[in-house]
Scaffold this motif. Structure first.
Motif, PDB file in Angstrom:
ATOM      1  N   ILE A 141       0.837  -1.196   0.000  1.00  0.00           N
ATOM      2  CA  ILE A 141       0.000   0.000   0.000  1.00  0.00           C
ATOM      3  C   ILE A 141       0.876   1.252   0.000  1.00  0.00           C
ATOM      4  CG2 ILE A 141      -0.291   0.287   2.518  1.00  0.00           C
ATOM      5  CD1 ILE A 141      -3.240   0.905   1.958  1.00  0.00           C
ATOM      6  N   ALA A 142       2.024   1.171   0.666  1.00  0.00           N
ATOM      7  CA  ALA A 142       2.961   2.299   0.639  1.00  0.00           C
ATOM      8  C   ALA A 142       3.522   2.504  -0.760  1.00  0.00           C
ATOM      9  CB  ALA A 142       4.091   2.054   1.635  1.00  0.00           C
ATOM     10  N   ALA A 147       3.402   5.779  -5.522  1.00  0.00           N
ATOM     11  CA  ALA A 147       3.339   5.909  -6.974  1.00  0.00           C
ATOM     12  C   ALA A 147       2.138   6.743  -7.421  1.00  0.00           C
ATOM     13  CB  ALA A 147       3.285   4.517  -7.615  1.00  0.00           C
ATOM     14  N   ALA A 148       0.994   6.548  -6.744  1.00  0.00           N
ATOM     15  CA  ALA A 148      -0.213   7.298  -7.116  1.00  0.00           C
ATOM     16  C   ALA A 148      -0.042   8.788  -6.866  1.00  0.00           C
ATOM     17  CB  ALA A 148      -1.410   6.762  -6.337  1.00  0.00           C
ATOM     18  N   LEU A 149       0.376   9.141  -5.644  1.00  0.00           N
ATOM     19  CA  LEU A 149       0.554  10.553  -5.311  1.00  0.00           C
ATOM     20  C   LEU A 149       1.696  11.167  -6.114  1.00  0.00           C
ATOM     21  CD1 LEU A 149      -0.401  12.885  -3.552  1.00  0.00           C
ATOM     22  CD2 LEU A 149       1.227  12.153  -1.800  1.00  0.00           C
ATOM     23  N   VAL A 252      -3.912   4.107  -7.472  1.00  0.00           N
ATOM     24  CA  VAL A 252      -4.776   4.268  -6.292  1.00  0.00           C
ATOM     25  C   VAL A 252      -5.405   2.937  -5.866  1.00  0.00           C
ATOM     26  CG1 VAL A 252      -6.880   5.330  -5.424  1.00  0.00           C
ATOM     27  CG2 VAL A 252      -5.159   6.735  -6.547  1.00  0.00           C
ATOM     28  N   PRO A 253      -6.111   2.217  -6.761  1.00  0.00           N
ATOM     29  CA  PRO A 253      -6.613   0.903  -6.321  1.00  0.00           C
ATOM     30  C   PRO A 253      -5.490  -0.081  -6.023  1.00  0.00           C
ATOM     31  CG  PRO A 253      -6.995   1.209  -8.682  1.00  0.00           C
ATOM     32  CD  PRO A 253      -6.565   2.537  -8.131  1.00  0.00           C
ATOM     33  N   PHE A 254      -4.409   0.020  -6.758  1.00  0.00           N
ATOM     34  CA  PHE A 254      -3.239  -0.816  -6.485  1.00  0.00           C
ATOM     35  C   PHE A 254      -2.761  -0.601  -5.055  1.00  0.00           C
ATOM     36  CE2 PHE A 254       1.432  -1.359  -6.554  1.00  0.00           C
ATOM     37  CZ  PHE A 254       1.523  -2.666  -7.022  1.00  0.00           C
ATOM     38  N   ALA A 255      -2.812   0.639  -4.590  1.00  0.00           N
ATOM     39  CA  ALA A 255      -2.370   0.952  -3.239  1.00  0.00           C
ATOM     40  C   ALA A 255      -3.396   0.554  -2.193  1.00  0.00           C
ATOM     41  CB  ALA A 255      -2.085   2.457  -3.132  1.00  0.00           C
ATOM     42  N   LEU A 256      -4.629   0.979  -2.370  1.00  0.00           N
ATOM     43  CA  LEU A 256      -5.632   0.827  -1.321  1.00  0.00           C
ATOM     44  C   LEU A 256      -5.998  -0.621  -1.045  1.00  0.00           C
ATOM     45  CD1 LEU A 256      -8.004   3.817  -2.145  1.00  0.00           C
ATOM     46  CD2 LEU A 256      -6.156   3.710  -0.458  1.00  0.00           C
ATOM     47  N   PRO A 313       1.525  -7.953  -3.067  1.00  0.00           N
ATOM     48  CA  PRO A 313       1.893  -8.286  -1.683  1.00  0.00           C
ATOM     49  C   PRO A 313       2.009  -9.780  -1.446  1.00  0.00           C
ATOM     50  CG  PRO A 313      -0.419  -7.683  -1.794  1.00  0.00           C
ATOM     51  CD  PRO A 313       0.171  -7.391  -3.145  1.00  0.00           C
ATOM     52  N   THR A 314       1.252 -10.561  -2.204  1.00  0.00           N
ATOM     53  CA  THR A 314       1.300 -12.010  -2.025  1.00  0.00           C
ATOM     54  C   THR A 314       2.636 -12.571  -2.480  1.00  0.00           C
ATOM     55  OG1 THR A 314      -1.071 -12.018  -2.494  1.00  0.00           O
ATOM     56  CG2 THR A 314       0.032 -14.143  -2.423  1.00  0.00           C
TER      57      THR A 314
END
Length: 393
Positions: A141-142, A147-149, A252-256, A313-314
């Motif tokens: 998520i970090a 990357a999103a921001l 964003v969805p990748f992070a959240l 993450p997996t």
């Protein structure tokens, strides 16, 4: 509660490193032109390759040194502050007139330092507990939020001044150094020397599976970081700010979703998130290249982000499942070597494919490689997930 607070601070460090990298991507063409290079995809490729080539060279070394010394925090501080200094050095190049070759040399040095901060911050998350899916979800998520921001803010900054993202990158790396200095060092010192750690990592063939997935997954990220920028600019006529927002639709969805989906893999196992997620992810990448309009391409970027959050993450958690105590830094360093090689391949393959066979075929090629690794490696993933003990509740 103590570990939750540590997890948050370490996630901030990982976030800061990704933010520093992605600030540069949306305005890449203007930045390299300001630094004395042609504003084309080839020069952009070499600007990114210089940094990631250093990532490949130094990731395992940072991990092995931290395992051998039983310390991580001082090395992260060194890497973050050194990387910040390199970003600041680049801001002086337009007035010095040293040429693009000197720019690339500084990028190599900055990459060698920054990968230490990035890889060891993730390793410190590994050190927290046996809930590897949760810890790697925090890292994911970090990464995604950074990357999103970075895509959005970097695009806006570059419209004000092509060099502004460099100043911002230096500032967030300095922040990373300050934050990590407040985190207790939980590293377990290895009884082996650096060379022995690397040799033992090389001899554990099971690591080849998550490393291979990490390579291909990061290749797609490198592809989007370079080819995606030029694709949305040339095909759909977007400016740097709009490109940044478009990349954020993926990130964003990748992070959240990284944390919940990483935790999900702690409960249901790693097999389906890695293999099934990779198949869906590859199909989504191909679909972006087939999109007839910007609206369709933008919607598909969201879909690709969702499936990327299932895989990332997996795959990292699978590395932590396999790594013995005292060797986690070396193991994660190895993963980041293959990940950085994947980024390099994404830049090189993506740029070459676009110049020779066009955007559509390039998207099909990269998405097809994601499908191929899922199909070929599925039996091996099944085998190692059955053999590896599940995470502690």
């Amino acid at each position: 509660m103590i570990q939750a607070g540590e997890r948050t601070r370490l996630a901030i460090v990982v976030w800061s490193v990704l933010l520093s990298q992605t600030f540069l991507y949306p305005g890449l063409a203007d930045l390299i032109a300001a630094l004395g290079a042609p504003a084309d995809i080839s020069a952009g490729m070499w600007f990114l390759v210089a940094e990631f080539g250093a990532f490949v060279t130094f990731a395992v070394a940072w991990g092995a040194i931290s395992d051998a010394t039983g310390r991580r925090v001082p090395w992260i501080v060194t890497g973050a502050l050194g990387g910040a200094a390199c970003y600041l050095a680049l801001t002086a190049f337009p007035s010095l007139g040293l040429g693009f070759a000197a720019v690339l040399a500084v990028r190599v040095l900055g990459g060698a330092l920054t990968i230490g901060a990035f890889s060891l911050a993730i390793t410190m998350l590994m050190d927290l507990s046996h809930r590897h899916g949760r810890n790697m979800g925090a890292a994911g998520i970090a990464i995604g939020l950074g990357a999103a921001l970075g895509s959005v803010v970097g695009g806006r900054l570059s419209t004000v001044d092509p060099l502004a993202p460099l100043y911002a990158s230096a500032a967030v790396l300095a922040l990373a150094a300050l934050v990590v200095a407040t985190v207790p060092d939980r590293a377990v010192r290895s009884t082996d020397r650096v060379a022995g750690l690397v040799r033992r990592l090389r001899d554990r063939r099971a690591f080849a599976i998550p490393y291979a997935f990490g390579f291909v997954d990061r290749m797609t990220a490198g592809f989007f970081s370079l080819v995606g920028v030029f694709y949305f600019g040339e095909v759909f006529g977007l400016d740097a700010g709009e490109i940044g927002l478009t990349l954020a639709l993926f990130f964003v969805p990748f992070a959240l979703l990284q944390y919940p989906l990483g935790s999900l893999s702690d409960r249901i196992g790693r097999f389906w998130p890695v293999v099934g997620g990779s198949i869906a992810y590859g199909l989504g990448i191909v679909a972006v290249g087939l999109a007839p309009t910007y609206a369709v391409a933008a919607a598909l970027m969201v879909v690709v982000g969702v499936f990327g959050a299932l895989v990332s993450p997996t795959t990292m958690a699978l590395v932590t499942d396999l790594a013995p105590a005292g060797e986690s830094g070396t193991a994660m360093g190895g993963f980041n070597v293959f990940g950085s090689l994947g980024f390099l391949a994404g830049f090189l393959v993506g740029a070459t494919a676009v110049e020779t066979i066009g955007y559509l075929a390039a998207f099909a090629l990269v998405g097809g490689l994601e499908l191929a690794i899922a199909a070929v490696a599925a039996p091996a993933v099944r085998s190692i997930t059955l053999e590896t003990p599940g995470p502690s509740p």
